[in-house]
Write a protein that holds these residues in place. Structure first.
Motif, PDB file in Angstrom:
ATOM      1  N   MET A  30       0.836  -1.197   0.000  1.00 52.05           N
ATOM      2  CA  MET A  30       0.000   0.000   0.000  1.00 52.05           C
ATOM      3  C   MET A  30       0.878   1.258   0.000  1.00 52.05           C
ATOM      4  O   MET A  30       2.011   1.222   0.440  1.00 52.05           O
ATOM      5  CB  MET A  30      -0.896  -0.012   1.241  1.00 52.05           C
ATOM      6  N   HIS A  31       0.288   2.366  -0.398  1.00 56.54           N
ATOM      7  CA  HIS A  31       1.071   3.595  -0.531  1.00 56.54           C
ATOM      8  C   HIS A  31       0.411   4.720   0.243  1.00 56.54           C
ATOM      9  O   HIS A  31      -0.371   5.510  -0.279  1.00 56.54           O
ATOM     10  CB  HIS A  31       1.194   3.989  -2.012  1.00 56.54           C
ATOM     11  N   GLY A  32       0.724   4.778   1.511  1.00 56.71           N
ATOM     12  CA  GLY A  32       0.313   5.910   2.313  1.00 56.71           C
ATOM     13  C   GLY A  32      -1.170   6.097   2.380  1.00 56.71           C
ATOM     14  O   GLY A  32      -1.968   5.185   2.338  1.00 56.71           O
ATOM     15  N   LEU A  68      -4.680   1.854 -12.926  1.00 54.19           N
ATOM     16  CA  LEU A  68      -5.115   1.230 -14.165  1.00 54.19           C
ATOM     17  C   LEU A  68      -5.299   2.266 -15.270  1.00 54.19           C
ATOM     18  O   LEU A  68      -4.923   2.041 -16.426  1.00 54.19           O
ATOM     19  CB  LEU A  68      -6.423   0.465 -13.915  1.00 54.19           C
ATOM     20  N   HIS A  69      -5.844   3.421 -14.916  1.00 52.08           N
ATOM     21  CA  HIS A  69      -6.027   4.474 -15.920  1.00 52.08           C
ATOM     22  C   HIS A  69      -4.683   5.040 -16.362  1.00 52.08           C
ATOM     23  O   HIS A  69      -4.485   5.350 -17.544  1.00 52.08           O
ATOM     24  CB  HIS A  69      -6.918   5.595 -15.359  1.00 52.08           C
ATOM     25  N   GLU A  70      -3.759   5.180 -15.429  1.00 51.69           N
ATOM     26  CA  GLU A  70      -2.417   5.651 -15.801  1.00 51.69           C
ATOM     27  C   GLU A  70      -1.743   4.664 -16.743  1.00 51.69           C
ATOM     28  O   GLU A  70      -1.023   5.067 -17.677  1.00 51.69           O
ATOM     29  CB  GLU A  70      -1.572   5.841 -14.544  1.00 51.69           C
ATOM     30  N   SER A  71      -1.951   3.367 -16.518  1.00 47.63           N
ATOM     31  CA  SER A  71      -1.381   2.357 -17.416  1.00 47.63           C
ATOM     32  C   SER A  71      -1.997   2.478 -18.809  1.00 47.63           C
ATOM     33  O   SER A  71      -1.317   2.298 -19.822  1.00 47.63           O
ATOM     34  CB  SER A  71      -1.635   0.953 -16.853  1.00 47.63           C
ATOM     35  N   TYR A  95     -11.545  -3.452 -14.365  1.00 47.74           N
ATOM     36  CA  TYR A  95     -11.290  -3.523 -12.931  1.00 47.74           C
ATOM     37  C   TYR A  95     -11.867  -4.770 -12.262  1.00 47.74           C
ATOM     38  O   TYR A  95     -11.191  -5.384 -11.426  1.00 47.74           O
ATOM     39  CB  TYR A  95     -11.786  -2.255 -12.223  1.00 47.74           C
ATOM     40  N   PRO A  96     -13.098  -5.188 -12.579  1.00 44.59           N
ATOM     41  CA  PRO A  96     -13.578  -6.449 -11.984  1.00 44.59           C
ATOM     42  C   PRO A  96     -12.669  -7.635 -12.310  1.00 44.59           C
ATOM     43  O   PRO A  96     -12.472  -8.516 -11.472  1.00 44.59           O
ATOM     44  CB  PRO A  96     -14.970  -6.628 -12.603  1.00 44.59           C
ATOM     45  N   LEU A  97     -12.104  -7.638 -13.520  1.00 38.74           N
ATOM     46  CA  LEU A  97     -11.168  -8.703 -13.881  1.00 38.74           C
ATOM     47  C   LEU A  97      -9.894  -8.604 -13.056  1.00 38.74           C
ATOM     48  O   LEU A  97      -9.292  -9.616 -12.687  1.00 38.74           O
ATOM     49  CB  LEU A  97     -10.839  -8.634 -15.373  1.00 38.74           C
ATOM     50  N   ALA A  98      -9.474  -7.363 -12.760  1.00 32.69           N
ATOM     51  CA  ALA A  98      -8.290  -7.185 -11.925  1.00 32.69           C
ATOM     52  C   ALA A  98      -8.527  -7.729 -10.518  1.00 32.69           C
ATOM     53  O   ALA A  98      -7.625  -8.311  -9.909  1.00 32.69           O
ATOM     54  CB  ALA A  98      -7.916  -5.697 -11.854  1.00 32.69           C
ATOM     55  N   ARG A 136      -1.460  -3.456  -9.243  1.00 27.16           N
ATOM     56  CA  ARG A 136      -0.637  -3.461  -8.039  1.00 27.16           C
ATOM     57  C   ARG A 136       0.548  -4.392  -8.262  1.00 27.16           C
ATOM     58  O   ARG A 136       0.405  -5.602  -8.123  1.00 27.16           O
ATOM     59  CB  ARG A 136      -1.442  -3.939  -6.821  1.00 27.16           C
ATOM     60  N   PRO A 137       1.695  -3.820  -8.591  1.00 23.72           N
ATOM     61  CA  PRO A 137       2.883  -4.646  -8.793  1.00 23.72           C
ATOM     62  C   PRO A 137       3.213  -5.439  -7.533  1.00 23.72           C
ATOM     63  O   PRO A 137       2.707  -5.170  -6.446  1.00 23.72           O
ATOM     64  CB  PRO A 137       3.977  -3.614  -9.111  1.00 23.72           C
ATOM     65  N   LYS A 138       4.084  -6.436  -7.689  1.00 19.98           N
ATOM     66  CA  LYS A 138       4.394  -7.340  -6.574  1.00 19.98           C
ATOM     67  C   LYS A 138       4.896  -6.605  -5.343  1.00 19.98           C
ATOM     68  O   LYS A 138       4.728  -7.071  -4.216  1.00 19.98           O
ATOM     69  CB  LYS A 138       5.438  -8.362  -7.033  1.00 19.98           C
ATOM     70  N   SER A 139       5.535  -5.482  -5.547  1.00 22.29           N
ATOM     71  CA  SER A 139       6.079  -4.719  -4.406  1.00 22.29           C
ATOM     72  C   SER A 139       5.028  -3.843  -3.748  1.00 22.29           C
ATOM     73  O   SER A 139       5.274  -3.234  -2.719  1.00 22.29           O
ATOM     74  CB  SER A 139       7.252  -3.859  -4.868  1.00 22.29           C
ATOM     75  N   ALA A 140       3.824  -3.707  -4.388  1.00 21.47           N
ATOM     76  CA  ALA A 140       2.812  -2.810  -3.867  1.00 21.47           C
ATOM     77  C   ALA A 140       2.078  -3.415  -2.696  1.00 21.47           C
ATOM     78  O   ALA A 140       1.978  -4.598  -2.556  1.00 21.47           O
ATOM     79  CB  ALA A 140       1.819  -2.458  -4.976  1.00 21.47           C
TER      80      ALA A 140
END
Length: 246
Positions: A1-3, A20-23, A69-72, A242-246
């Motif tokens: 998570m990020h803050g 997802l939108h940024e991607s 997003y539901p698929l995510a 959410r990458p593995k580090s997220a």
């Protein structure tokens, strides 16, 4: 998570949708993701035509993100289990994966020796051998290659290793047949009446093939490839959000 951006359930959803939108934006425009802590910030065009294209692509991305997003979310669950399997496989190594596969499918083959005819015993043994090769290939293509080889090859190989021996065993066991083959027949009807109801493809398959005997094996081999791709794409989508580090 990020803050604070992911505080609470609503915050987590906003974070995921933003990522997802940024991607989506990053498909055609530079410096769209991970710019919160950067000095330059998110890139935006300066020309009028560039701004129009940028905003149009952003607006087009909104329904795409809503659909993906539901698929995510499904991908998060799938990734959790595939990570555990991948972690176990990594600890075992290639030789360990082969030995575990031999142990599992060798047990099924030994049972077939006691319960089935000689033909059934040999068929299950051959299926177990093929499944072991597929498991080894799944490990190698998943650990030695990149994302593309994992999605295109590793997951389908893994699905084949999982599906093949039980289906072959069901051809010689009335008990397994009532579960595996009967449900396979129901699934085949659904696939023909829904995903394959295109350009008369389902009619062609019904005319050319009868779902019996070895065709059940061919059916599940055919299913293992798109199922493997689907699993790989869901995991990839989860990694995008959410990458593995997220």
């Amino acid at each position: 998570m990020h803050g604070g951006t992911t505080t609470g359930f609503a915050g987590a959803i906003r974070y995921d949708l933003k990522r997802l939108h940024e991607s989506w934006m990053a498909l055609f425009f530079p410096r769209q993701r991970g710019t919160e802590t950067g000095v330059l910030g998110k890139w935006e065009p300066s020309s009028t035509s560039g701004k129009i294209a940028y905003r149009a692509w952003s607006a087009l991305g909104a329904p795409v993100v809503a659909a993906l997003y539901p698929l995510a979310l499904v991908g998060f669950a799938v990734r959790y289990y595939t990570r555990r399997i991948d972690g176990t496989a990594t600890r075992l190594g290639a030789l360990g994966v082969i030995l575990v596969s031999i142990l599992v499918w060798g047990g099924l083959t030994a049972l077939a020796r006691l319960r089935f005819s000689t033909t059934g015993f040999l068929a299950v043994g051959a299926a177990g051998g093929i499944a072991t090769v597929a498991a080894a290939l799944a490990y190698l293509t998943g650990t030695r290659g990149g994302r593309a080889s994992t999605v295109l090859l590793a997951y389908p190989f893994a699905m084949s290793a999982l599906f093949l021996p039980p289906v072959v065993a069901a051809l010689y066991s009335p008990t397994l047949s009532s579960v595996v083959l009967d449900n396979s027949y129901t699934l085949a009807i659904w696939i023909l009446d829904n995903p394959l109801d295109l350009w008369g493809l389902n009619t062609l398959l019904r005319e050319q093939f009868t779902l019996e005997g070895a065709n059940y094996v061919a059916m599940w081999f055919g299913i293992s490839v798109p199922v493997g791709w689907l699993v790989g794409l869901l995991v990839t989508l989860a990694d995008v959000v959410r990458p593995k580090s997220a």
